[in-house]
Scaffold this motif. Structure first.
Motif, short mmCIF file in Angstrom:
data_model
loop_
_atom_site.label_atom_id
_atom_site.label_comp_id
_atom_site.label_asym_id
_atom_site.label_seq_id
_atom_site.Cartn_x
_atom_site.Cartn_y
_atom_site.Cartn_z
N LYS A 150 39.35 55.75 146.17
CA LYS A 150 40.13 54.88 145.27
C LYS A 150 39.43 54.65 143.92
N PRO A 151 39.23 55.72 143.18
CA PRO A 151 38.56 55.58 141.89
C PRO A 151 39.45 54.89 140.86
N VAL A 152 38.83 54.22 139.89
CA VAL A 152 39.61 53.60 138.81
C VAL A 152 39.80 54.58 137.65
N ALA A 153 39.00 55.65 137.65
CA ALA A 153 39.13 56.64 136.57
C ALA A 153 38.84 58.04 137.11
N TYR A 154 39.43 59.03 136.46
CA TYR A 154 39.19 60.43 136.83
C TYR A 154 38.81 61.15 135.55
N ILE A 155 37.55 61.60 135.52
CA ILE A 155 37.03 62.27 134.32
C ILE A 155 36.87 63.75 134.61
N THR A 156 37.53 64.59 133.83
CA THR A 156 37.35 66.03 134.03
C THR A 156 37.46 66.73 132.67
N THR A 157 37.68 68.02 132.71
CA THR A 157 37.73 68.78 131.47
C THR A 157 39.12 69.39 131.30
N SER A 158 39.37 70.09 130.19
CA SER A 158 40.69 70.71 130.02
C SER A 158 40.73 72.04 130.79
N THR A 159 39.86 72.97 130.40
CA THR A 159 39.80 74.23 131.14
C THR A 159 38.35 74.61 131.36
N HIS A 160 38.11 75.29 132.45
CA HIS A 160 36.76 75.78 132.73
C HIS A 160 36.89 77.01 133.62
N LEU A 161 36.22 78.09 133.23
CA LEU A 161 36.25 79.35 133.97
C LEU A 161 37.68 79.73 134.37
N GLY A 162 38.58 79.59 133.40
CA GLY A 162 39.96 80.06 133.60
C GLY A 162 40.87 79.10 134.34
N GLN B 296 45.09 66.92 136.94
CA GLN B 296 44.65 65.55 136.62
C GLN B 296 45.86 64.62 136.45
N GLN B 297 46.88 65.13 135.75
CA GLN B 297 48.09 64.32 135.52
C GLN B 297 48.80 63.99 136.83
N ARG B 298 48.94 65.01 137.69
CA ARG B 298 49.64 64.77 138.97
C ARG B 298 48.88 63.75 139.82
N ILE B 299 47.55 63.89 139.85
CA ILE B 299 46.74 62.95 140.65
C ILE B 299 46.88 61.54 140.06
N GLY B 300 46.86 61.46 138.73
CA GLY B 300 46.99 60.16 138.06
C GLY B 300 48.32 59.49 138.39
N ARG B 301 49.39 60.31 138.43
CA ARG B 301 50.72 59.74 138.74
C ARG B 301 50.80 59.31 140.20
N LYS B 302 50.13 60.05 141.07
CA LYS B 302 50.24 59.75 142.50
C LYS B 302 49.49 58.46 142.87
N TYR B 303 48.35 58.20 142.20
CA TYR B 303 47.52 57.07 142.61
C TYR B 303 47.43 56.02 141.50
N PRO B 304 48.23 54.96 141.61
CA PRO B 304 48.26 53.95 140.55
C PRO B 304 46.92 53.23 140.34
N PHE B 305 46.03 53.27 141.34
CA PHE B 305 44.74 52.61 141.12
C PHE B 305 43.89 53.36 140.11
N ILE B 306 44.25 54.64 139.81
CA ILE B 306 43.53 55.36 138.77
C ILE B 306 44.08 54.91 137.42
N LYS B 307 43.33 54.06 136.74
CA LYS B 307 43.86 53.46 135.49
C LYS B 307 43.55 54.32 134.27
N HIS B 308 42.54 55.18 134.39
CA HIS B 308 42.13 55.95 133.21
C HIS B 308 41.96 57.43 133.54
N LEU B 309 42.66 58.27 132.78
CA LEU B 309 42.45 59.71 132.87
C LEU B 309 41.66 60.10 131.63
N ILE B 310 40.51 60.69 131.84
CA ILE B 310 39.60 60.95 130.72
C ILE B 310 39.23 62.43 130.71
N SER B 311 39.17 62.98 129.49
CA SER B 311 38.80 64.39 129.41
C SER B 311 37.54 64.54 128.56
N ASP B 312 36.63 65.40 128.99
CA ASP B 312 35.34 65.47 128.30
C ASP B 312 35.45 66.12 126.93
#
Ligand code: J2J
Length: 537
Positions: A122-134, A141-157
């Protein structure tokens, strides 16, 4: 909020502090000390950055106050899925400062893994990147964010994913009034390879994690001249803390981030950055040894190559020094805690044939038979362990803990091992239902569950079988529904569509009409593994 540690055993905190294993500091405070001591020395290098210790400290503070302004606070979990880049290190230290808890997942994880992790942590944020190794992380990230409302912040490096916050925009300047973490708090959650279908999270304390980094750095002879190259994913315990990134930083050394495991990138970085220490799994070592035949980069700076994560063939071990020109260190490690290593000055026989000694004199190792009775000294048994840096339980998993931890607080490794008369560990096998493919630990039951979801599969059993390149390959046996036939190509399409990461795809698929069974009627996986040997089918 503080994450409580499950424990069947009264941890002797005072003893660990008095003996100097545990500092009464958080990892965030440790970085402050390192920055004071090593200020202008370079701490982290990647393809875009060269951060000094002072830069790293300042960046971690700024990001911590930015996270805090977003409402992220002590005890909150934050899912981190980043490649080997400076941002990884800045992020973990920012979270350590806040007492927020990074959940470290591999860049190779895909939606099925991430989904299960989020449901549990149950994280409050999900931090990842746009693309990596194809791979394009944004849609996942967007689908996970929509599925779990407790994720309040989607962050990209890198700020390139639409609809996410860019890491570089999350900066605070004013000192924030923080509820600061304490040294015994959970610093981070590592992911266990596990033997169950659901992810298990390994809570490591600030103080015990800092201890492992220091103790293993010492056993590797690291100092402020050391240059550690992270080749395996930074999110893995081996790369992060054994001694890895944190061990190099605690020694005042430099960390070089290698983004891929390819020899091209790694050999070039060893030459240009004068790398002294790095760590690989055995399957990658094989590739390095092969590549050395045609790749002429200057590797003379390399002092010590650590190999761990899976069994190392002594004949391969013997080639390390002649071919690569550096010393070898064998490492038996677990993200749950216990680390054993050979020492650079051990005799060759010990380095080639054993996994060395525990890093702490207060690691308590037991070797037990199937009834949990201690076997006579030197004989093989399941390795159990407790001590200053081994967990007393997984994160919020009472059922798994009742199996994985004994009543008196020992962690069951699931490995079969013995101690040699000289006191060195030798891993001899495994009783856990897990496949060790390329050093990646895969729970058989997890893949079996994915297979059973396929309409052409009535039942499935997954086993590991020896493989020259992978260590073990993953072999799936199925009883097909209505005698039909499933091809590997069909299966791969299905697994991909279900968000299963590539390294969990079976390497081999076999059909069978009925299971071979043991005397008590369980599926005989040993038999299946033998039957998976090459050319059987
Ligand atoms: C045989 N099996 C081994 C070895 C681990 C350093 C190095 C590795 C890990 C790691 C780690 C082995 N020979 N030398 O965390 O800090 C298998 C055992 C063990 C399991 C743990 C580190 N070294 N193994 O591999 O948590 O089965 O940690 O119980 O991923 O890997 O896996 P993991």
């Amino acid at each position: 909020m503080r994450v409580e540690h499950f424990n069947n055993w009264q941890v002797p905190v005072q003893q660990y502090v008095q003996k100097g294993y545990w500092h009464t500091k958080t990892l965030g405070q440790e970085l402050k000390d390192w920055a004071k001591r090593y200020g202008e020395a370079v701490a982290i290098v990647d393809s875009n950055n060269r951060l000094t210790y002072r830069d790293l400290d300042t960046a971690a503070d700024a990001l911590a106050s930015g996270f805090s302004l977003l409402g992220i606070c002590r005890g909150d979990r934050v899912l981190l899925q980043l490649a080997n880049k400076a941002e990884f290190v800045v992020c973990i230290f920012a979270l350590f400062r806040l007492g927020a808890i990074p959940v470290l997942t591999m860049p190779a994880s895909r939606e099925a893994d991430i989904d299960a992790l989020c449901a549990h942590a149950k994280p409050v944020a999900y931090i990842t990147t746009s693309t990596h190794l194809g791979f394009d992380y944004g849609p996942m990230q967007q689908r996970i964010g929509r599925k779990y409302p407790f994720i309040k912040h989607l962050i990209s490096d890198d700020g390139r994913t639409p609809g996410t916050l860019a890491l570089s925009d999350i900066r605070g300047t004013q000192p924030t009034d923080l509820d600061e973490p304490e040294y015994q708090d959970t610093a981070l959650l590592l992911i266990s390879g596990g033997t169950t279908g659901t992810p298990k999270l390994i809570p490591r304390r600030h103080t015990d994690y800092a201890y492992v980094a220091r103790a293993t750095a010492e056993r590797c002879g690291m100092n402020h001249n050391s240059v550690y190259m992270a080749v395996l994913p930074a999110a893995h315990n081996f790369t992060l803390c054994c001694p890895g990134i944190l061990g190099a930083l605690s020694s005042g050394g430099r960390v070089v981030m290698c983004q891929s495991t390819s020899c091209d990138e790694a050999f070039e970085l060893i030459e240009s950055e004068k790398v002294t220490h790095t760590a690989l799994v055995p399957s990658l070592l094989n590739l390095w040894l092969e590549a050395r035949e045609w790749e002429r980069a200057d590797l003379s700076s390399l002092q010590l190559l650590q190999i761990g994560g899976a069994p190392l063939d002594p004949s391969v071990a013997a080639r390390v020094t002649p071919v690569l020109g550096c010393r070898l260190q064998q490492v038996f490690g677990t993200a749950e805690g216990l680390i054993c290593v050979t020492s650079p000055d051990d005799p060759p026989d010990v380095i080639l044939n054993t996994q060395g000694r525990p890093v702490c004199a207060d690691d308590e190792l037991r070797f037990v038979d199937a009834n949990d009775n201690d076997v006579p000294p030197g004989e093989e048994g399941e390795l159990l362990v407790r001590g200053p840096y081994t967990i007393g339980g997984y994160y919020e998993a009472p059922e798994a803990n009742s199996r994985a931890i004994t009543r008196d607080g020992y962690y069951r490794t699931g490995d079969i091992a013995r101690i040699t008369p000289q006191g060195n560990l030798q891993i001899r096998g495994r009783i856990k239902d897990q496949i060790n493919r390329n050093g990646e630990k895969i729970a058989a039951v997890e893949v079996e569950n994915h297979l059973r979801a396929h309409p052409l599969v009535q039942d499935a059993a997954v086993v590991g079988t020896p493989d020259a390149d992978l260590g073990e390959r993953l072999c799936a046996w199925i009883i097909p529904a209505n005698g039909q036939h499933l091809t590997l190509v069909q299966l791969y399409g299905f697994l991909e569509a279900n968000g299963v990461p590539r390294h969990k795809f079976p390497d081999q698929l076999e059909h069978i009409e009925a299971w071979p069974v043991t005397s008590i009627g369980k599926i005989n996986k040993r038999k299946l593994s033998e039957m998976s040997a090459p050319f059987h089918s």
